[in-house]
Enzyme design. Structure first.
Site, PDB file in Angstrom:
ATOM      1  N   ALA A  31     -21.171  -4.708  34.678  1.00  0.00           N
ATOM      2  CA  ALA A  31     -22.336  -3.803  34.659  1.00  0.00           C
ATOM      3  C   ALA A  31     -23.551  -4.607  34.175  1.00  0.00           C
ATOM      4  O   ALA A  31     -24.244  -4.231  33.230  1.00  0.00           O
ATOM      5  CB  ALA A  31     -22.077  -2.583  33.780  1.00  0.00           C
ATOM      6  N   HIS A  33     -26.928  -6.547  33.346  1.00  0.00           N
ATOM      7  CA  HIS A  33     -28.353  -6.198  33.301  1.00  0.00           C
ATOM      8  C   HIS A  33     -29.124  -7.431  32.835  1.00  0.00           C
ATOM      9  O   HIS A  33     -28.543  -8.518  32.656  1.00  0.00           O
ATOM     10  CB  HIS A  33     -28.584  -4.995  32.382  1.00  0.00           C
ATOM     11  N   GLY A  35     -30.151  -8.395  30.071  1.00  0.00           N
ATOM     12  CA  GLY A  35     -29.653  -9.046  28.854  1.00  0.00           C
ATOM     13  C   GLY A  35     -28.589 -10.074  29.205  1.00  0.00           C
ATOM     14  O   GLY A  35     -28.584 -11.197  28.689  1.00  0.00           O
ATOM     15  N   HIS A  36     -27.681  -9.689  30.121  1.00  0.00           N
ATOM     16  CA  HIS A  36     -26.641 -10.649  30.539  1.00  0.00           C
ATOM     17  C   HIS A  36     -27.281 -11.829  31.282  1.00  0.00           C
ATOM     18  O   HIS A  36     -26.861 -12.980  31.117  1.00  0.00           O
ATOM     19  CB  HIS A  36     -25.641  -9.972  31.486  1.00  0.00           C
ATOM     20  N   GLN A 152     -20.696  -8.371  16.181  1.00  0.00           N
ATOM     21  CA  GLN A 152     -19.739  -9.029  17.080  1.00  0.00           C
ATOM     22  C   GLN A 152     -19.950 -10.546  17.068  1.00  0.00           C
ATOM     23  O   GLN A 152     -18.985 -11.326  17.017  1.00  0.00           O
ATOM     24  CB  GLN A 152     -19.916  -8.475  18.498  1.00  0.00           C
ATOM     25  N   VAL A 179     -32.832  -8.622  24.778  1.00  0.00           N
ATOM     26  CA  VAL A 179     -33.861  -8.350  25.797  1.00  0.00           C
ATOM     27  C   VAL A 179     -34.186  -6.866  25.729  1.00  0.00           C
ATOM     28  O   VAL A 179     -33.272  -6.032  25.642  1.00  0.00           O
ATOM     29  CB  VAL A 179     -33.354  -8.738  27.207  1.00  0.00           C
ATOM     30  N   SER A 188     -28.860  -2.277  27.564  1.00  0.00           N
ATOM     31  CA  SER A 188     -27.442  -2.047  27.297  1.00  0.00           C
ATOM     32  C   SER A 188     -26.848  -1.350  28.519  1.00  0.00           C
ATOM     33  O   SER A 188     -27.522  -0.513  29.138  1.00  0.00           O
ATOM     34  CB  SER A 188     -27.295  -1.145  26.065  1.00  0.00           C
TER      35      SER A 188
HETATM   36  O1  PAF Z   1     -20.066  -7.888  24.392  1.00  0.00           O
HETATM   37  C1  PAF Z   1     -19.223  -7.656  25.285  1.00  0.00           C
HETATM   38  O2  PAF Z   1     -19.560  -7.405  26.454  1.00  0.00           O
HETATM   39  C2  PAF Z   1     -17.752  -7.683  24.923  1.00  0.00           C
HETATM   40  O3  PAF Z   1     -17.523  -7.187  23.647  1.00  0.00           O
HETATM   41  C3  PAF Z   1     -17.103  -9.067  25.113  1.00  0.00           C
HETATM   42  C4  PAF Z   1     -17.706 -10.091  24.150  1.00  0.00           C
HETATM   43  C5  PAF Z   1     -17.280  -9.539  26.544  1.00  0.00           C
HETATM   44  C6  PAF Z   1     -15.600  -8.984  24.810  1.00  0.00           C
HETATM   45  O4  PAF Z   1     -14.964  -8.087  25.651  1.00  0.00           O
END
Ligand code: PAF
Length: 282
Positions: A31, A33, A35-36, A152, A179, A188
């Site tokens: 999914a 966006h 940010g990724h 995380q 972002v 998100s």
């Molecule tokens: O941040 C995420 O999208 C998830 O927690 C991750 C780090 C890919 C682990 O499943």
């Protein structure tokens, strides 16, 4: 871009890529966006090849959480990654990631305690377990994660140090700044669950965080600053606040007053049926 779904071809392909130079891993649950894509672009700047993983990890979702409704769009994600020049997409299914008989959990104390660790029991065990597996599967030279999930990021850095994971150094885990949309809301995958009205109200989250930081910088103590942040969110239409805390940015030790060391304000709050998290440097 090559897509692989099994471990043997993954390892063969990564060892060929490594001949050209450092390999970066960007773990995701899809999914994708902006940010990724910021993670992928930073990875591209720092390495010869970028590997992106897409795996919606059931072990990091609690029984009453949104695993079933979590958006899945592999074809769209794959097209986006191809445009970004990603070399390899690692897209295992649950049976490859957790074969029958799978019985290991990576569990951390310290940084995983409190905040999302308390609000989502077992969540960080699930994250640590899958990220540990992803590091072992891909064997990257560096890995990139968003600062939006600050706790995380701290959990993953701690785990890599504690378990001497194959990444050469803890600094090989790169945090990339959040972002944001024009109104400040952090990007998100969960923003897609918001109706247009809730989406407008959700912008109160970064505004309330900024207001609390401004108040603390002008001398307000932490506790009343958190109380007025929570009041701001409730009056903007949020239905509940899981936590609003100031913690040491590195150790995540809770702070009752600001000192010289870097501090971070972290919040998780619910709007409609959606839980949003955000954090900023104090
Ligand atoms: O941040 C995420 O999208 C998830 O927690 C991750 C780090 C890919 C682990 O499943």
């Amino acid at each position: 871009m090559q897509t692989v779904t099994q471990l043997d071809p993954l390892r063969r392909t990564v060892s060929l890529l490594r001949a050209d130079g450092p390999v970066a891993l960007v773990p995701t649950m899809g999914a994708l966006h902006g940010g990724h894509l910021a993670l992928v672009r930073e990875a591209t700047r720092r390495s010869a090849h970028v590997v992106v993983s897409i795996f919606v990890n059931p072990r990091q979702f609690g029984a009453n959480e949104d695993l079933d409704r979590y958006p899945r769009q592999l074809a769209t994600d794959s097209a986006l990654l191809k445009e970004e020049g990603v070399s390899l997409l690692w897209a295992p299914d649950a049976a490859v990631m957790y074969p029958p008989g799978f019985a290991t959990t990576v569990s951390l104390g310290g940084v995983s305690a409190g905040m999302c660790g308390a609000a989502r029991p077992g969540h960080f065990d699930g994250v640590a377990t899958v990220v540990c597996k992803l590091f072992n599967q891909v064997g990257p030279d560096l890995a990139l994660f968003g600062e939006k999930d600050w706790q995380q990021l701290s959990v993953i850095r701690r785990m890599a140090r504690d378990l001497d994971l194959i990444l050469p150094r803890a600094e090989a885990i790169i945090g990339v700044p959040t972002v944001r949309e024009a109104d400040g809301l952090a990007l998100s995958s969960r923003n897609a669950f918001l109706t247009p009205e809730l989406r407008r109200s959700a912008a109160a989250l970064p505004r309330a965080i900024q207001a609390a930081i401004a108040a603390m910088r002008s001398g307000a103590p932490i506790e009343p600053a958190m109380a007025s942040l929570i009041a701001d969110l409730i009056s903007a239409g949020f239905t509940g606040v899981d936590y609003a805390e100031v913690r040491d940015a590195d150790t995540l030790v809770p702070l009752t007053e600001l000192s010289k060391s870097a501090a971070r304000l972290l919040v998780a709050a619910r709007i409609g049926t959606t839980r949003l998290i955000d954090n900023m440097a104090v």
